[in-house]
Design an enzyme around this catalytic site. Sequence first.
Site, PDB file in Angstrom:
ATOM      1  N   TYR B 293      19.703  84.157  51.945  1.00 61.54           N
ATOM      2  CA  TYR B 293      18.572  84.709  52.703  1.00 61.54           C
ATOM      3  C   TYR B 293      18.062  83.646  53.667  1.00 61.54           C
ATOM      4  O   TYR B 293      17.633  82.564  53.254  1.00 61.54           O
ATOM      5  CB  TYR B 293      17.460  85.115  51.737  1.00 61.54           C
ATOM      6  N   TYR B 344      17.114  91.358  60.977  1.00 60.86           N
ATOM      7  CA  TYR B 344      16.268  91.031  59.840  1.00 60.86           C
ATOM      8  C   TYR B 344      15.843  92.314  59.137  1.00 60.86           C
ATOM      9  O   TYR B 344      14.921  92.989  59.564  1.00 60.86           O
ATOM     10  CB  TYR B 344      15.028  90.252  60.303  1.00 60.86           C
TER      11      TYR B 344
END
Lengths: 139, 390
Positions: B293, B344
Amino acid sequence: MALSEELARIGPNATTRPFWEACLRRELRIQRCGSCGRFRHPPLPGCPHCGSAESEWPLVSGRGRIHSFTIVHHPALPFLAEAVPYNVVVVSLDDAPGARMISNLLDAEPGELRIDLPVEVWWDEAGPDVVLPCFRRAR
Amino acid sequence: MRDQTCIVGTGTTAYGRRGDFYERGQVDQIREALDLALAESGLDRRDVDGFASYSVDANDPSLLAPALGIPNVNFSNLVFGGGGGGTCGAIANAAAAVIAGLAKVVMVYKVITQPPHMRFGAAYGSAQVAADPMSDFHRPYGLVSPVQFFALLFQRHMHRYGTTTRALAEVAVQTRAHARRNPKARRQEPMTIEDHQSSRFIAEPFRLFDCCQENDGGAVVLVTSAERARDLKAKPIYVMGGAQGGDSLWGQGLTSQNQPEDLYTSAGHRHLAKRLYEMAGVGPSDVDVALFYDHFSGMVLLQLEDYGFCKPGESGAFVENGGISWQGGRLPVNTHGGNLSEVYLLGMTHVVEACRQLRGESTSQVDGAEIALVTAGPSNLPTSSLLLRR
């Protein structure tokens, strides 16, 4: 002087009120476990180390060192546009091991801010009912 | 949990700029992503009977089931926490529900649409500027945005280990290179080390190119039993393990900055890493590709350390020696372009890319990839991670 009136408000509850009431008296009091003696900040209703709900609020000197810092260039909120660039510091307190405070260093010259810089608390009257603990270089 | 469930379908919507799909609404985008995932799997929408999400998702089953044409709701669940900490936890919850017999097919979903009046990056934005007992200890000092919290952790890492912003640049540049091989990635412009180093500071030491994007889009991942998966259309991707939680003393460490010193210079994932490897029965040397991430470039570095691909303090050297490159790196990372350069979607595309790698379908395919590590966003507790295999 607080960065922004919009941000310099506090809404204490029973757990955090002893800290903020001490600030009004220009006293830095950090919560300490009444059982194992470890400091913690921000205040919590129980000790993360031993689980005890007993706590006390000893007065500390307000002296410490910069643990980390950032210089904020981009205003995340519109009313911070006038404030950038500004610093945010994390301070390790000399006589409250394990406790760190997030704050601003009020008298840092550009390029002077560094990790381990000795600092001391400096009270900022941010509003009629708000005194914020900030820091300045140790004298 | 190991190998009892599979991801059998993935779907991602078109990606838009921040605010592009706000008017269209979130449920409609979830529908678009679900239809793609169903088509990939060969399942019918009436087969879906469970819902799992994270990050204070407002799209609960009362909205979704009727709008998606799903007749039975047998399971629904939301992982605590904002941001992207719950992505892998939601997949693990879906797997757990299937193993427990609570549901047969669980859809894991997430969509982002940004309203015109508020940006995602201002976590304590206009609506939340009110005082409250926890944010009183950071908000008054102008510490109000995720990039600022992470900048504090990374600054200390630089001090403790001598890590440089050159290492941040390597992450940003490698990730962009991967994005440029992925036609769906939003960021296609080339990026050099110099481009990174001359981009403007957001919160030192992080620059613009250290930050993920703000955009709109959504994704759905379908989880069912390994037995069911064998008869479906897509090549099944086995869930080897899914860990959720973290170290108690990390707690609210991101917003309170009060974790013990050893954890302070980590991504807060060490506890998860240990548990995850134990569950899956493998270790770092077994992992062929990692999807870390990447809300901020620096957190890729700290996760390389937390998951044991290098020792604490050595991630800078790891990336500066080409360690995360698709071609020839010891551990190819974020081969889709990540949050930094693809899109995102709070980590969902990391799960999707792991599946592509394990099916041999990535645009930056790692030869013979068998095991993929996926992590969800370092943040306050709980966060999560996942090991998948083909």
